[in-house]
Design an enzyme around this catalytic site. Structure first.
Site, PDB file in Angstrom:
ATOM      1  N   GLY A 168       0.833  -1.201   0.000  1.00  0.00           N
ATOM      2  CA  GLY A 168       0.000   0.000   0.000  1.00  0.00           C
ATOM      3  C   GLY A 168       0.870   1.254   0.000  1.00  0.00           C
ATOM      4  O   GLY A 168       2.099   1.174   0.065  1.00  0.00           O
ATOM      5  N   TYR A 219      -9.021  -1.811   4.238  1.00  0.00           N
ATOM      6  CA  TYR A 219      -9.906  -1.749   3.075  1.00  0.00           C
ATOM      7  C   TYR A 219     -10.134  -0.260   2.844  1.00  0.00           C
ATOM      8  O   TYR A 219     -10.788   0.399   3.652  1.00  0.00           O
ATOM      9  CB  TYR A 219     -11.222  -2.472   3.383  1.00  0.00           C
ATOM     10  CG  TYR A 219     -12.161  -2.518   2.209  1.00  0.00           C
ATOM     11  CD1 TYR A 219     -12.352  -3.694   1.477  1.00  0.00           C
ATOM     12  CD2 TYR A 219     -12.858  -1.378   1.798  1.00  0.00           C
ATOM     13  CE1 TYR A 219     -13.209  -3.729   0.381  1.00  0.00           C
ATOM     14  CE2 TYR A 219     -13.714  -1.401   0.705  1.00  0.00           C
ATOM     15  CZ  TYR A 219     -13.880  -2.577   0.004  1.00  0.00           C
ATOM     16  OH  TYR A 219     -14.723  -2.614  -1.071  1.00  0.00           O
ATOM     17  N   TYR A 271     -17.173   3.010   4.815  1.00  0.00           N
ATOM     18  CA  TYR A 271     -15.728   2.962   5.102  1.00  0.00           C
ATOM     19  C   TYR A 271     -15.440   3.572   6.481  1.00  0.00           C
ATOM     20  O   TYR A 271     -14.782   2.960   7.324  1.00  0.00           O
ATOM     21  CB  TYR A 271     -14.966   3.710   4.002  1.00  0.00           C
ATOM     22  CG  TYR A 271     -13.526   4.039   4.326  1.00  0.00           C
ATOM     23  CD1 TYR A 271     -12.548   3.055   4.340  1.00  0.00           C
ATOM     24  CD2 TYR A 271     -13.148   5.365   4.606  1.00  0.00           C
ATOM     25  CE1 TYR A 271     -11.231   3.367   4.635  1.00  0.00           C
ATOM     26  CE2 TYR A 271     -11.828   5.683   4.890  1.00  0.00           C
ATOM     27  CZ  TYR A 271     -10.872   4.692   4.914  1.00  0.00           C
ATOM     28  OH  TYR A 271      -9.568   4.999   5.212  1.00  0.00           O
TER      29      TYR A 271
END
Ligand SMILES: NC(=O)c1ccc[n+]([C@@H]2O[C@H](COP(=O)([O-])OP(=O)(O)OC[C@H]3O[C@@H](n4cnc5c(N)ncnc54)[C@H](OP(=O)(O)O)[C@@H]3O)[C@@H](O)[C@H]2O)c1
Length: 299
Positions: free
Chosen positions: A10, A69, A133
């Site tokens: 990431g 996520y 989220y």
């Protein structure tokens, strides 16, 4: 110290690897810290049994959770998966950190706030996420604090960008060269964060005596660059630095509909992290220039 970093591929994970590698080279390999970076192939946070299994054989002194996520719009389509990675896996990591007597550093987000405030948020302000989220990230924060009331640290950050992966800076650089004109939202306010700055700040924290002392209450800290801007202003600055002649039109959130709602103001107050760990907060324009210099060289 054995230090586990999740989310190896990431933005934050890759920025971390670069800094650790550079620091180790400068230290002439004398560093007493042994960093282990893992991807989802090594440690899949979507699977409870995979997580348990991984930690049977692997023990750490510090766990830094950079994995998440992060697809804000897609999270509404995959709430169960987003909840597993951003909430349940964090709870499990906290429980494992407890049993291994490890410290846990977990990364969270400005999107746990609803954005309805007119001033910057402090760590004790009441969260009220307005999208899936944000809800799953807040559930992760809460579960971590319950399972691990001591020896953990949550760092909330905002508008992360870097040389890696997909982010606003890279998207604007690409679109700005392809188009003569672009419309960008001007009524969402916040501070961008260069992932390398955040990785640096986490390394500073790890070295700090206040972090090393055991038996500390779990705390939340805010970290982003210095500055109060909109996405429109960020786009303008990106084009200015790269001398891209693309007209930027300011538009409202109303005019730019997205599947997930975005908070209007997520400016965060950084006084606590500065005071406790003596962390330097960089100016958003100078960090943006640093990142863009690297990006432009790569082209
Ligand atoms: N990006 C932002 O604007 C922003 C803003 C505020 C806060 N944050 C927070 O900052 C942290 C770092 O964000 P980022 O931008 O670096 O995120 P990112 O670039 O999207 O990286 C997330 C990482 O998590 C990994 N991951 C996803 N699902 C996984 C799974 N099932 N098992 C193991 N790993 C998994 C991904 O692996 P793959 O590479 O294999 O997909 C990726 O390496 C996150 O906690 C995020 O919530 C981000």
């Amino acid at each position: 110290m054995r230090i586990l970093v999740t989310g190896k591929n990431g933005q934050l994970g890759r920025s971390f690897q670069k800094i650790v590698k550079t620091n180790t080279e400068i230290d002439n390999n004398q560093s007493s810290n042994d960093f282990i970076f893992v991807s989802r192939e090594d440690l899949d946070l979507s699977s409870e049994s995979n997580i348990s299994h991984y930690f049977i054989k692997n023990k750490f002194d510090i766990i830094i959770n950079c994995a998440a996520y992060t697809a804000v719009d897609k999270a509404a389509e995959e709430p169960k998966l987003a909840n597993q990675i951003n909430h349940l896996a964090v709870k499990q990591l906290a429980s494992i950190a407890n049993s291994q007597k490890a410290r846990l550093i977990h990364i969270s987000t400005d999107y746990i706030f609803d954005g309805d405030r007119n001033k910057s948020y402090v760590e004790t302000d009441t969260p009220n996420p307005i999208n899936v989220y944000g809800k799953t990230k807040l559930a992760g924060e809460k579960a971590l604090q319950t399972v691990m009331p001591m020896n953990a640290l949550i760092i909330r950050t905002s508008w992360l960008y870097s040389e890696y992966g997909n982010n606003f800076v890279k998207t604007m650089l690409k679109l700005g060269k392809e188009r003569d004109e672009l419309s960008v939202v001007n009524d969402q306010i916040g501070s961008p964060t260069y992932a390398a700055d955040l990785a640096d700040a986490i390394l500073e924290i790890i070295k700090h005596k206040k972090f090393r002392d055991v038996g500390q209450m779990t705390q939340i800290y805010h970290y982003s660059s210095k500055g109060k801007i909109s996405w429109y202003e960020l786009a303008k600055e990106i084009f200015k630095i790269e001398k891209i002649e693309c007209e930027v039109n300011p538009i409202s959130t109303q005019q730019y509909q997205t599947p997930a709602k975005r908070p209007r103001n997520t400016l965060m107050n950084k006084d606590k992290i500065v005071k406790v760990f003596n962390i330097k907060i960089s100016n958003w324009k100078s960090s943006l220039k640093t990142c863009m210099t690297i990006l432009i060289k790569q082209q």
